[in-house]
Design an enzyme around this catalytic site. Structure first.
Site, short mmCIF file in Angstrom:
data_model
loop_
_atom_site.label_atom_id
_atom_site.label_comp_id
_atom_site.label_asym_id
_atom_site.label_seq_id
_atom_site.Cartn_x
_atom_site.Cartn_y
_atom_site.Cartn_z
N ILE A 88 1.33 8.86 1.35
CA ILE A 88 2.09 10.10 1.21
C ILE A 88 1.49 11.18 2.08
CG2 ILE A 88 0.69 10.77 -0.78
CD1 ILE A 88 3.15 12.29 -1.88
N LYS A 107 -2.23 11.15 -12.21
CA LYS A 107 -1.06 11.60 -12.98
C LYS A 107 0.12 10.66 -12.79
CE LYS A 107 -2.16 16.51 -12.71
NZ LYS A 107 -1.73 17.79 -12.09
N GLU A 122 0.85 -1.19 0.00
CA GLU A 122 0.00 0.00 0.00
C GLU A 122 0.89 1.25 0.00
OE1 GLU A 122 -3.79 2.05 2.30
OE2 GLU A 122 -2.87 0.25 3.15
N TYR A 166 -2.63 11.23 -7.93
CA TYR A 166 -2.44 9.78 -8.09
C TYR A 166 -2.68 9.35 -9.53
CZ TYR A 166 -2.68 9.76 -2.96
OH TYR A 166 -2.46 9.99 -1.63
N ASN A 219 -11.08 14.18 -1.46
CA ASN A 219 -9.72 14.72 -1.58
C ASN A 219 -9.34 14.73 -3.07
OD1 ASN A 219 -7.08 15.51 -1.33
ND2 ASN A 219 -6.54 14.00 0.22
N GLY A 224 0.87 21.79 -4.31
CA GLY A 224 0.53 22.30 -5.63
C GLY A 224 1.70 22.50 -6.56
N LYS A 225 2.85 21.92 -6.25
CA LYS A 225 4.04 22.10 -7.08
C LYS A 225 4.41 20.84 -7.86
CE LYS A 225 6.10 25.73 -4.27
NZ LYS A 225 7.30 26.16 -3.54
N GLY A 226 3.58 19.80 -7.76
CA GLY A 226 3.87 18.56 -8.47
C GLY A 226 4.78 17.62 -7.71
N ALA A 252 -5.65 15.06 -4.31
CA ALA A 252 -4.87 13.83 -4.18
C ALA A 252 -5.23 12.84 -5.27
CB ALA A 252 -5.08 13.21 -2.80
#
Length: 174
Positions: free
Chosen positions: A91, A141, A88, A139, A132, A100-102, A135
């Site tokens: 993060i 991406k 599993e 995920y 969420n 928000g910065k990747g 998130a």
């Protein structure tokens, strides 16, 4: 051992990271997105290290911002099961200005790559609250796809919350 991307580097967590992790995990912005809602303590984290990390059931990394190496969060593969070859993923980004910065997407890709290449996993899954959305997008991406949607799955702070189960499979085995 370090895993390095363009935006972040993952290094193995050490005992010296305990105070930082406890601080991050007790921030409302962080803990509200965890199924485990109890206060996070130094003793609890030390127990986590003894019973999970030291036994090989968990590999936990500290996410460092590049180029300066500032710690901004943590990622981990937990409940590593060598027989079924799955684990599993989890993060959290502890530093609010790192959102928000990747970083989360890149950290997920790095951790998943480690799970497939070094741990020989077939599948890595996660659970995320359906509300969420940031998130979930991160995920997706990183290659995770939804495998299930569970209504009213968790009862937290006097209300039910929906959970999405997502997973990614080792592309070399598909």
């Amino acid at each position: 051992m370090n895993l390095t991307g363009k935006k972040v580097r993952l290094r193995l967590m050490t005992n010296e990271d305990t105070d930082r992790i406890v601080f991050w995990r007790n921030q409302p912005r962080v803990w509200q997105n965890f199924i485990y809602q109890k206060p996070f303590t130094k003793e609890g984290h030390e127990e986590w290290i003894r019973t999970m990390v030291d036994t090989g059931k968990v590999v936990q990394f500290i996410m460092e911002e590049l180029p300066d190496g500032r710690p901004v969060g943590s990622v981990y593969l937990r409940d590593i099961n060598a027989d079924s070859r799955k684990a599993e993923y989890g993060i959290f980004i502890g530093e609010e200005d790192a959102l928000g910065k990747g970083y989360g997407t890149e950290a997920a890709r790095l951790a998943v790559g480690y799970g497939f290449e070094k741990l020989c996993l077939h599948k890595i899954f996660l659970r995320v609250f359906a509300d969420n959305r940031a998130a979930v997008r991160s995920y997706e991406k990183a290659g995770f796809v939804q495998e299930g949607y569970f209504k009213d799955e968790e009862f937290i702070r006097q209300c039910y919350r929906d959970l999405i189960f997502m997973a990614v499979r080792n592309p070399k085995e598909i």
